[in-house]
Design a protein around this motif. Structure first.
Motif, PDB file in Angstrom:
ATOM      1  N   VAL A 111     -60.447 -72.167 -56.929  1.00  0.00           N
ATOM      2  CA  VAL A 111     -61.082 -72.063 -55.608  1.00  0.00           C
ATOM      3  C   VAL A 111     -61.929 -70.794 -55.575  1.00  0.00           C
ATOM      4  O   VAL A 111     -61.432 -69.701 -55.870  1.00  0.00           O
ATOM      5  N   THR A 112     -63.183 -70.944 -55.244  1.00  0.00           N
ATOM      6  CA  THR A 112     -64.085 -69.795 -55.073  1.00  0.00           C
ATOM      7  C   THR A 112     -64.408 -69.652 -53.597  1.00  0.00           C
ATOM      8  O   THR A 112     -64.929 -70.599 -52.983  1.00  0.00           O
ATOM      9  N   VAL A 113     -64.070 -68.511 -53.033  1.00  0.00           N
ATOM     10  CA  VAL A 113     -64.372 -68.227 -51.625  1.00  0.00           C
ATOM     11  C   VAL A 113     -65.626 -67.368 -51.587  1.00  0.00           C
ATOM     12  O   VAL A 113     -65.677 -66.308 -52.234  1.00  0.00           O
ATOM     13  N   GLN A 114     -66.618 -67.805 -50.835  1.00  0.00           N
ATOM     14  CA  GLN A 114     -67.927 -67.167 -50.854  1.00  0.00           C
ATOM     15  C   GLN A 114     -68.213 -66.476 -49.509  1.00  0.00           C
ATOM     16  O   GLN A 114     -68.070 -67.082 -48.448  1.00  0.00           O
ATOM     17  N   TYR A 115     -68.641 -65.213 -49.605  1.00  0.00           N
ATOM     18  CA  TYR A 115     -68.982 -64.431 -48.408  1.00  0.00           C
ATOM     19  C   TYR A 115     -70.340 -63.762 -48.595  1.00  0.00           C
ATOM     20  O   TYR A 115     -70.770 -63.509 -49.721  1.00  0.00           O
ATOM     21  N   GLY A 116     -70.967 -63.461 -47.469  1.00  0.00           N
ATOM     22  CA  GLY A 116     -72.108 -62.555 -47.466  1.00  0.00           C
ATOM     23  C   GLY A 116     -71.597 -61.149 -47.229  1.00  0.00           C
ATOM     24  O   GLY A 116     -70.440 -60.948 -46.848  1.00  0.00           O
ATOM     25  N   PHE A 117     -72.465 -60.148 -47.409  1.00  0.00           N
ATOM     26  CA  PHE A 117     -71.972 -58.775 -47.318  1.00  0.00           C
ATOM     27  C   PHE A 117     -71.692 -58.322 -45.882  1.00  0.00           C
ATOM     28  O   PHE A 117     -71.177 -57.234 -45.666  1.00  0.00           O
ATOM     29  N   LYS A 118     -72.015 -59.165 -44.896  1.00  0.00           N
ATOM     30  CA  LYS A 118     -71.657 -58.839 -43.521  1.00  0.00           C
ATOM     31  C   LYS A 118     -70.603 -59.784 -42.950  1.00  0.00           C
ATOM     32  O   LYS A 118     -70.236 -59.677 -41.792  1.00  0.00           O
ATOM     33  N   ASP A 119     -70.128 -60.728 -43.776  1.00  0.00           N
ATOM     34  CA  ASP A 119     -69.079 -61.647 -43.327  1.00  0.00           C
ATOM     35  C   ASP A 119     -67.736 -60.922 -43.244  1.00  0.00           C
ATOM     36  O   ASP A 119     -67.509 -59.917 -43.920  1.00  0.00           O
ATOM     37  N   GLU A 120     -66.849 -61.464 -42.434  1.00  0.00           N
ATOM     38  CA  GLU A 120     -65.496 -60.929 -42.278  1.00  0.00           C
ATOM     39  C   GLU A 120     -64.552 -61.683 -43.213  1.00  0.00           C
ATOM     40  O   GLU A 120     -64.315 -62.874 -43.015  1.00  0.00           O
ATOM     41  N   PRO A 121     -64.003 -61.012 -44.253  1.00  0.00           N
ATOM     42  CA  PRO A 121     -63.108 -61.715 -45.187  1.00  0.00           C
ATOM     43  C   PRO A 121     -61.824 -62.174 -44.495  1.00  0.00           C
ATOM     44  O   PRO A 121     -61.188 -61.404 -43.776  1.00  0.00           O
ATOM     45  N   ASP A 122     -61.476 -63.425 -44.693  1.00  0.00           N
ATOM     46  CA  ASP A 122     -60.253 -63.982 -44.116  1.00  0.00           C
ATOM     47  C   ASP A 122     -59.825 -65.141 -45.021  1.00  0.00           C
ATOM     48  O   ASP A 122     -60.280 -66.279 -44.853  1.00  0.00           O
ATOM     49  N   ILE A 123     -58.959 -64.840 -45.978  1.00  0.00           N
ATOM     50  CA  ILE A 123     -58.585 -65.842 -46.979  1.00  0.00           C
ATOM     51  C   ILE A 123     -57.829 -67.025 -46.364  1.00  0.00           C
ATOM     52  O   ILE A 123     -58.141 -68.191 -46.669  1.00  0.00           O
ATOM     53  N   PRO A 124     -56.805 -66.808 -45.495  1.00  0.00           N
ATOM     54  CA  PRO A 124     -56.138 -67.982 -44.908  1.00  0.00           C
ATOM     55  C   PRO A 124     -57.102 -68.907 -44.161  1.00  0.00           C
ATOM     56  O   PRO A 124     -57.007 -70.129 -44.259  1.00  0.00           O
ATOM     57  N   GLN A 125     -58.033 -68.291 -43.416  1.00  0.00           N
ATOM     58  CA  GLN A 125     -59.009 -69.115 -42.693  1.00  0.00           C
ATOM     59  C   GLN A 125     -59.887 -69.888 -43.668  1.00  0.00           C
ATOM     60  O   GLN A 125     -60.202 -71.073 -43.453  1.00  0.00           O
ATOM     61  N   ALA A 126     -60.296 -69.226 -44.763  1.00  0.00           N
ATOM     62  CA  ALA A 126     -61.130 -69.905 -45.760  1.00  0.00           C
ATOM     63  C   ALA A 126     -60.368 -71.052 -46.422  1.00  0.00           C
ATOM     64  O   ALA A 126     -60.912 -72.149 -46.623  1.00  0.00           O
ATOM     65  N   LEU A 127     -59.085 -70.817 -46.746  1.00  0.00           N
ATOM     66  CA  LEU A 127     -58.304 -71.872 -47.390  1.00  0.00           C
ATOM     67  C   LEU A 127     -58.064 -73.065 -46.464  1.00  0.00           C
ATOM     68  O   LEU A 127     -57.892 -74.200 -46.922  1.00  0.00           O
ATOM     69  N   VAL A 157     -66.109 -72.407 -49.240  1.00  0.00           N
ATOM     70  CA  VAL A 157     -65.200 -72.612 -50.380  1.00  0.00           C
ATOM     71  C   VAL A 157     -65.771 -73.650 -51.345  1.00  0.00           C
ATOM     72  O   VAL A 157     -66.418 -74.614 -50.936  1.00  0.00           O
ATOM     73  N   ARG A 158     -65.549 -73.374 -52.604  1.00  0.00           N
ATOM     74  CA  ARG A 158     -65.878 -74.318 -53.682  1.00  0.00           C
ATOM     75  C   ARG A 158     -64.582 -74.605 -54.441  1.00  0.00           C
ATOM     76  O   ARG A 158     -63.878 -73.686 -54.856  1.00  0.00           O
ATOM     77  N   ILE A 159     -64.259 -75.896 -54.626  1.00  0.00           N
ATOM     78  CA  ILE A 159     -62.987 -76.287 -55.240  1.00  0.00           C
ATOM     79  C   ILE A 159     -63.261 -77.065 -56.522  1.00  0.00           C
ATOM     80  O   ILE A 159     -64.131 -77.944 -56.561  1.00  0.00           O
ATOM     81  N   CYS A 160     -62.507 -76.725 -57.569  1.00  0.00           N
ATOM     82  CA  CYS A 160     -62.571 -77.476 -58.822  1.00  0.00           C
ATOM     83  C   CYS A 160     -61.141 -77.898 -59.176  1.00  0.00           C
ATOM     84  O   CYS A 160     -60.296 -77.047 -59.480  1.00  0.00           O
ATOM     85  N   LYS A 161     -60.859 -79.206 -59.096  1.00  0.00           N
ATOM     86  CA  LYS A 161     -59.508 -79.710 -59.415  1.00  0.00           C
ATOM     87  C   LYS A 161     -59.347 -79.791 -60.922  1.00  0.00           C
ATOM     88  O   LYS A 161     -60.204 -80.287 -61.637  1.00  0.00           O
ATOM     89  N   MET A 162     -58.209 -79.298 -61.394  1.00  0.00           N
ATOM     90  CA  MET A 162     -57.929 -79.282 -62.818  1.00  0.00           C
ATOM     91  C   MET A 162     -56.654 -80.078 -63.108  1.00  0.00           C
ATOM     92  O   MET A 162     -56.025 -80.619 -62.196  1.00  0.00           O
ATOM     93  N   LYS A 163     -56.251 -80.108 -64.353  1.00  0.00           N
ATOM     94  CA  LYS A 163     -55.051 -80.845 -64.737  1.00  0.00           C
ATOM     95  C   LYS A 163     -53.814 -80.173 -64.152  1.00  0.00           C
ATOM     96  O   LYS A 163     -53.813 -78.973 -63.874  1.00  0.00           O
ATOM     97  N   GLY A 164     -52.748 -80.963 -64.011  1.00  0.00           N
ATOM     98  CA  GLY A 164     -51.451 -80.418 -63.648  1.00  0.00           C
ATOM     99  C   GLY A 164     -51.390 -79.815 -62.265  1.00  0.00           C
ATOM    100  O   GLY A 164     -50.635 -78.859 -62.032  1.00  0.00           O
ATOM    101  N   ASP A 165     -52.185 -80.326 -61.319  1.00  0.00           N
ATOM    102  CA  ASP A 165     -52.229 -79.793 -59.947  1.00  0.00           C
ATOM    103  C   ASP A 165     -52.611 -78.316 -59.899  1.00  0.00           C
ATOM    104  O   ASP A 165     -52.107 -77.544 -59.078  1.00  0.00           O
ATOM    105  N   PHE A 166     -53.506 -77.916 -60.785  1.00  0.00           N
ATOM    106  CA  PHE A 166     -54.135 -76.603 -60.725  1.00  0.00           C
ATOM    107  C   PHE A 166     -55.501 -76.756 -60.053  1.00  0.00           C
ATOM    108  O   PHE A 166     -56.195 -77.767 -60.259  1.00  0.00           O
ATOM    109  N   TYR A 167     -55.871 -75.745 -59.289  1.00  0.00           N
ATOM    110  CA  TYR A 167     -57.164 -75.766 -58.609  1.00  0.00           C
ATOM    111  C   TYR A 167     -57.841 -74.398 -58.771  1.00  0.00           C
ATOM    112  O   TYR A 167     -57.199 -73.350 -58.621  1.00  0.00           O
TER     113      TYR A 167
END
Length: 627
Positions: free
Chosen positions: A541-557, A529-539
């Motif tokens: 978030v870029t979740v990065q995977y390889g083409f053989k990784d198993e996508p799992d957004i809750p786990q990434a977050l 994960v790559r996080i960029c904090k912005m104004k007003g408690d906005f963030y």
């Protein structure tokens, strides 16, 4: 991937044994039908001593040039961080084409053609392999010939039915069974060669060249059958990530290649001594008492060979989904330990339907052999083309050296391909049509996705300026976290706009999350994960995977906590956009392709399941998009 240099010799031997079961099943069962197809197929070669020796020489040197030199020595060097296969090859070839859109398009199209050919091959392999094994009943007990087709269909149904349980439970037996199979191939070969050792004259390439020169009218037909001996070569490269290159090479040179050569030469020796064995030279190698056990062993071996092809189709489909070439499909992971063991129900039963059609439509290996080979040779040619690009650019060879080497392989493969083109009217059209359909789906899904992104982002608002505007007149904020999934977190997601329009509130913390898939197999968890904090408690978030990784957004977050952003899933809502697509003429894609894309889009698996988002935390907001 296993690094062979880090393993002890017993561990390397264990990996080589495992590779026997997974990697070499397809090529290891080719002796069941190759010689039979040459001399007793739909376009038989006259059975003469010179022709037998010539064909044996062609088979031997095809195994050496195509499999041993091209794949084992050179292609296996083209690993993408230890991973192989057509998708890894596309990624490597694209690596040095960045900044050149035309070259990238050409490489992508060529690579996807190769992927389509793989699926075509994957349909024919289980049909011809299992059917060829059970045709041994016609030799052991001709009275049971009528049960060959029903028995084949029963075995194939069992094979596809048990895919949902994964290969972990029975995979441990694959290596020992294939070890016994290859040992049996070698022993049967030696048993028959002993009666006619003169067959070893075919070790000289002069016999193969002599056959091609003296039988110019038959040469093309013969090469169309000889290519059956090298089907399965792609598996060496595709499965490299599971075992590493060294165990695969050790298994090939130390056991598989000698066993195959001995068996083919044994069949040649038998045909020289007993031309009547022409009806099924493989099973005629064995004494009568051994036929029933041999049929049983061959059936198990062909099931293992088919298993490897089916697993390969699952793996490629999953990688293609990650790279955006196929719509999302249901993916089930069948092993908690082995990351690569997946089951895709849609792909599984689609393949089964195609295999049943092939068995019922062609009825025998002689007929199926006409459908077999063209997809394999097409895939080989495409592999050589992509490998030439990689050798020239990635390896620093330059075009001259790369073309000089791979043109040798291409010359032989193009001869194989041309020979198999002649089979198109006899059944070669089926894998070509299946491969073309897969290719069409892939390019349509990719292009449709690009059009959808263009339509939805054309009027999109920059996220930074949108937040600045919100700060002037901030709507009501409610407790909890809101996650907005979007293709680009630089712009305001449509779901956020719709939420503000209808609900007129924002959560106290807003995460704009996008998923980025790289053209490499795996992304380390530390870079997930790559996080960029912005104004007003906005963030952002870029979740990065390889083409053989198993996508799992809750786990990434959950990994965001390491960067100071702690997210409680019980206080988090996921907002997803749900588009209804409307086709229109002149949108950048033919109308019929638009309708195909819309059909695929409607039937794609939901993002909720694909990204493992808890369904009770999801809010879907719909919109209409005119393509």
């Amino acid at each position: 991937m296993h690094q062979a240099t880090d393993l002890s010799k017993p561990q390397q031997a264990a990996l080589a044994l495992a590779a026997l079961g997974v990697v070499y099943g397809d090529i290891g069962t080719s002796p069941l039908y190759t010689m039979k197809e040459v001399f007793a197929g739909n376009h038989p070669i006259p059975l003469t001593p010179d022709n037998i020796l010539g064909i044996l020489s062609l088979i031997l040197w095809s195994l050496i040039v195509i499999v041993s030199i091209k794949y084992v020595v050179f292609i296996m060097r083209a690993d993408n961080r230890g991973e192989g296969g057509i998708m890894a090859l596309i990624a490597l070839a694209l690596h040095n084409a960045r900044g050149n859109p035309r070259r990238m398009r050409i490489i992508t199209v060529v690579g996807l053609l190769g992927a389509g050919m793989f699926y075509g091959d994957g349909m024919v392999t289980p049909a011809i392999s299992v059917l060829s094994a059970l045709e041994g009943l016609q030799v052991a007990a001709p009275a049971f010939s009528h049960v060959v087709i029903p028995a084949t269909l029963l075995v194939l149904f069992g094979l596809f039915y048990f895919q949902r349980r994964g290969t972990a439970a029975v995979g441990v037996m694959f290596g020992p069974v294939m070890l016994l199979w290859f040992a049996t191939l070698g022993v049967l070969g030696i048993y028959n060669i002993a009666a006619n050792p003169g067959v070893f004259r075919a070790l000289s390439p002069a016999y193969g060249l002599g056959f091609l020169i003296e039988n110019r009218s038959l040469a093309i037909v013969a090469m169309g059958a000889v290519v059956l001996s090298v089907t399965g070569a792609e598996a060496l490269y595709a499965d490299m990530g599971h075992f590493g290159s060294r165990p695969i090479r050790q298994a090939w040179f130390g056991f598989v290649l000698p066993s195959l050569i001995l068996n083919y030469f044994g069949q040649g020796a038998l045909l020289l001594a007993k031309p009547a064995a022409l009806d099924n030279p493989f099973y005629r190698l064995a004494p009568q008492w051994m036929l029933y056990p041999l049929v049983g062993l061959a059936t198990v071996a062909t099931v293992i060979a088919s298993q490897a092809v089916i697993s390969g189709a699952f793996s490629i489909s999953r990688q293609a989904m990650q790279l955006g070439f196929l719509p999302r499909m249901e993916v089930k992971f069948t092993s908690e330990k082995a990351q690569g063991q997946v089951y895709l129900p849609g792909v599984n039963w689609g393949l089964f339907l195609a295999v049943v059609i092939l068995v019922l439509g062609f009825q025998s290996t002689n007929n199926l052999a006409a459908a077999y080979g063209i997809a394999v040779t097409g895939d080989m040619v495409i592999t050589s083309v992509l490998a030439t690009i990689i050798a020239a650019k990635n390896w620093g060879w330059g075009w001259g050296r790369a073309v000089a080497l791979f043109s040798v392989f291409l010359a032989l493969e193009l001869l194989f391909l041309f020979a198999n083109v002649l089979k198109i009217p006899d059944g070669g059209w089926f894998p070509l049509a299946a491969g073309a359909l897969v290719f069409l789906v892939m390019i349509t899904w990719k292009r449709g996705g690009q059009l959808l992104t263009e339509r939805t982002s054309g009027a999109a608002i920059e996220l930074d300026s949108f937040i600045d505007a919100l700060l002037v007149s901030m709507p009501a904020r409610v407790a909890g976290n809101a996650v907005f999934m979007t293709s680009s977190n630089e712009r305001v997601p449509n779901a956020m706009l719709h939420n503000l329009m209808h609900n007129k509130v924002l959560h106290e913390r807003v995460l704009v999350v996008s998923v980025k898939v790289f053209d490499e197999p795996y992304v380390p968890e530390i870079d997930r994960v790559r996080i960029c904090k912005m104004k007003g408690d906005f963030y952002k978030v870029t979740v990065q995977y390889g083409f053989k990784d198993e996508p799992d957004i809750p786990q990434a977050l959950s990994l965001c906590a390491d960067q100071g952003l702690d997210i409680d899933m019980m206080e988090t809502s996921f907002f997803l956009g749900r588009a209804t697509l409307i086709p229109r003429v002149g949108s950048g894609m033919a109308l019929w392709r638009e309708k195909l894309f819309i059909f695929l889009f409607r039937n794609a698996a939901s993002a909720t399941g694909f990204y493992k988002i808890p369904s009770n935390r999801v809010v879907e907001l719909g919109t209409q998009v005119v393509l």
